[in-house]
Design a protein around this motif. Structure first.
Motif, short mmCIF file in Angstrom:
data_model
loop_
_atom_site.label_atom_id
_atom_site.label_comp_id
_atom_site.label_asym_id
_atom_site.label_seq_id
_atom_site.Cartn_x
_atom_site.Cartn_y
_atom_site.Cartn_z
N GLY A 49 0.78 -1.21 0.00
CA GLY A 49 0.00 0.00 0.00
C GLY A 49 0.81 1.25 0.00
N ALA A 50 1.98 1.18 -0.49
CA ALA A 50 2.85 2.36 -0.49
C ALA A 50 2.75 3.14 -1.78
N LYS A 51 1.71 2.90 -2.52
CA LYS A 51 1.59 3.57 -3.82
C LYS A 51 1.63 5.08 -3.66
N SER A 52 0.99 5.55 -2.64
CA SER A 52 0.91 7.00 -2.51
C SER A 52 2.28 7.60 -2.29
N GLU A 53 3.09 6.87 -1.64
CA GLU A 53 4.40 7.42 -1.33
C GLU A 53 5.33 7.42 -2.54
N ARG B 208 25.17 4.13 3.00
CA ARG B 208 23.82 3.85 3.48
C ARG B 208 22.92 5.05 3.22
N GLY B 209 21.81 4.72 2.66
CA GLY B 209 20.89 5.81 2.36
C GLY B 209 20.42 6.52 3.62
N GLU B 210 20.43 7.79 3.50
CA GLU B 210 20.01 8.57 4.66
C GLU B 210 18.50 8.62 4.81
N GLY B 211 17.85 8.37 3.70
CA GLY B 211 16.41 8.46 3.77
C GLY B 211 15.79 7.24 4.42
N LYS B 212 14.51 7.32 4.63
CA LYS B 212 13.80 6.20 5.23
C LYS B 212 13.72 5.05 4.24
N LYS B 213 13.77 3.90 4.82
CA LYS B 213 13.66 2.70 4.03
C LYS B 213 12.43 1.93 4.51
N CYS B 214 12.20 0.89 3.76
CA CYS B 214 11.02 0.09 4.08
C CYS B 214 11.12 -0.46 5.51
N ARG B 215 12.28 -0.80 5.89
CA ARG B 215 12.44 -1.35 7.22
C ARG B 215 12.05 -0.33 8.29
N LYS B 216 12.58 0.84 8.04
CA LYS B 216 12.28 1.87 9.03
C LYS B 216 10.82 2.29 8.96
N VAL B 217 10.33 2.32 7.78
CA VAL B 217 8.96 2.83 7.62
C VAL B 217 7.96 1.81 8.14
N MET C 210 10.03 -4.24 11.10
CA MET C 210 10.21 -5.66 10.86
C MET C 210 8.88 -6.41 10.89
N GLU C 211 7.93 -5.91 11.75
CA GLU C 211 6.65 -6.62 11.85
C GLU C 211 5.84 -6.53 10.57
N ASN C 212 6.07 -5.50 9.84
CA ASN C 212 5.36 -5.34 8.56
C ASN C 212 6.30 -5.61 7.38
N ARG C 213 7.00 -6.59 7.58
CA ARG C 213 8.00 -6.85 6.53
C ARG C 213 7.34 -7.15 5.20
N ASP C 214 6.19 -7.72 5.23
CA ASP C 214 5.52 -8.02 3.98
C ASP C 214 5.14 -6.77 3.22
N ARG D 39 12.97 -6.67 1.08
CA ARG D 39 12.78 -8.03 1.58
C ARG D 39 13.97 -8.91 1.19
N TRP D 40 14.50 -8.62 0.08
CA TRP D 40 15.63 -9.44 -0.39
C TRP D 40 16.96 -8.89 0.11
#
Length: 465
Positions: A366-370, A432-441, A444-448, A455-456
């Motif tokens: 659901g990250a389309k908006s971003e 390392r990217g300074e911006g937010k990543k999926c992990r941070k955003v 880990m609980e929403n890894r899917d 994920r990879w």
DNA sequence: TATGCCGGGTA
DNA sequence: TACCCGGCATA
């Protein structure tokens, strides 16, 4: 006594020449059949011999010694002419000195047959007309025997005529080759020359190896001179090897590329001068482009206008073009080859590959908006990032798969691409990217909810720095 | 230590 | 090709 018998025996059977015996000018030959003594001159103490001669016409005539002497004076001449080539008539020498009285009678003895065996004499009597020819035939047969003996020991070529005819064909073929090899139109490409050779040889019906090895065609040097005077195939092949080895074209295109390469190379009047000549070229690293230009400004302008979509001059450039081309040092020949092999690929790159745009929606979460907005860089140079910047290699890998046929060029390009930027330190390992990543955003609980890359454990494709 | 991600392995 | 993960670099 003994001498007389010897003389008689020797005279009988001798051939004499009797011109005008029959009144006409036609000469007649005869053979002495018998000798008898004429007692008419016994009073003078001179015994004369009368010779019975069987004439050619079958008549028997008696001749005195004088007549016989006259007759035989010509006969030996005639016979000697025929026989001199064989025997030389020297065997009668001893006989001549044995009886001086037989000087007249010895004349018949000059005949070579005189000392021959009785069997031979019979032959003379029965077939005297064939006698000279027979001897002549014998002499010829002896000569032939000698030749055979010689021929058996010496390898005398037979059917020389036909061989010469074949040689003429070869000469003709060689002349054609000479004209071909010296022709300016075909001087350069050895391939064509060889084709011409083959064709001519085929026409000539002989194989080239037989003559190249034997050196029979000493004057057909042009075929051999083609090597030193023209770009010899070995030399050119060697000169091609360095840049043809990494050639991008596959086996099916080898012929075409080779032909083109030859055309490029052999059109040069002095190809050797180009050997070892290094030239710095600038190669566009944009995906599927690989355009090579001789000047940095040119390649920058190419990247800026074609790939970055900037129509402004270099003044407005922020130097981004530098990342999309690399400097390559090539032989001048290699440049030609590279141009021929790379240029056909470039036009297909003008449209940005759909890879990134297709990935950007990333409809799995659901990250389309971003990520609905993409950075200009990602839109403008996605493939270039894949090549220059291996951070997106995982994204590039499916994109590269669409560029089938890139083959070794891609690997080579990647190698070339990755080296200069990494040497510069900018892309050695992406910081390392300074911006937010999926992990941070998402955590880990929403890894899917992460992007696939995250994920990879790959570079995040959603939050690209 | 947490994070990013490269490189390699596996199905 | 998709997926996973060891391991390294970096903050």
């Amino acid at each position: 006594m003994h001498t007389r018998r010897l003389v008689k025996r020797s005279v009988i059977g001798s051939r004499v020449y009797a011109p005008g015996l029959t009144g006409d000018a036609a000469p007649l030959t005869g053979v002495i059949q018998a000798v008898k003594q004429d007692n008419r001159d016994a009073s003078t103490g001179h015994r004369r011999n009368v010779y019975t001669v069987l004439m050619q016409d079958g008549t028997l005539k008696d001749f005195s010694e004088e007549e016989i002497a006259q007759m035989t004076a010509k006969a030996p001449l005639k016979s000697s002419l025929k026989q001199s080539s064989c025997n030389g008539g020297q065997r009668d020498g001893p006989t001549q000195g044995q009886n001086g009285s037989m000087q007249k009678g010895e004349v018949p003895s000059l005949s070579p047959e005189r000392t021959e065996e009785p069997r031979v004499l019979e032959h003379k009597r029965s077939g005297r007309a064939l006698e000279p020819e027979k001897d002549h035939t014998r002499s010829v047969s002896l000569l032939e025997q000698k030749r055979k003996v010689v021929s058996s020991s010496i390898d005398v070529p037979q059917a020389r005529k036909s061989e010469e005819e074949v040689d003429m064909d070869k000469v003709t073929a060689a002349m054609v080759l000479t004209s071909l090899s010296t022709s300016p139109l075909v001087r350069s490409p050895p391939v064509k020359v060889s084709e011409g050779l083959n064709g001519s040889w085929k026409d000539g019906g002989f194989t080239p190896c037989s003559y190249s090895s034997s050196g029979y065609w000493s004057w057909s040097a042009p075929s051999d001179q083609s090597n030193p005077s023209t770009p010899s195939p070995p030399l050119s092949a060697d000169s091609f090897k360095p840049f043809r080895m990494p050639s991008l074209s596959g086996p099916p295109d080898d012929n075409i590329d080779e032909h083109d390469g030859n055309s490029l190379l052999f059109d040069e009047p002095i190809p050797r001068k180009r050997k070892n000549s290094m030239k710095v070229m600038f190669k566009c690293l944009w995906k599927n482009c690989g355009k090579v230009l001789s000047t940095a400004a040119g390649i920058q302008r190419h990247i800026r206008t074609v790939h970055l979509g900037r129509n402004c001059d270099s003044e407005c450039s922020d130097g981004e073009e530098d990342f999309y081309y690399t400097e390559i040092k090539l032989n001048t020949d290699s440049v030609a080859d590279g141009l021929s092999s790379l240029s056909p690929v470039s036009p297909s790159v003008l449209s940005p590959p759909p890879g990134l745009d297709q990935r950007q929606p990333d409809g799995t979460n659901g990250a389309k908006s971003e990520n609905g907005t993409t950075t200009p860089l990602s839109r403008s140079a996605p493939s270039a990032l894949y090549l220059v910047h291996t951070d997106h290699a995982y994204q590039a890998s499916p994109t590269h798969s669409r560029t089938q046929g890139f083959g070794e060029q891609r690997s080579q390009t990647i190698a070339v691409l990755s080296s200069p930027p990494r040497a510069a330190g900018s892309f050695s390992r992406k910081s390392r990217g300074e911006g937010k990543k999926c992990r941070k955003v998402y955590g880990m609980e929403n890894r899917d909810m992460w992007c696939t890359a995250c994920r990879w454990k790959k570079a995040c494709q959603r939050f690209v720095d």
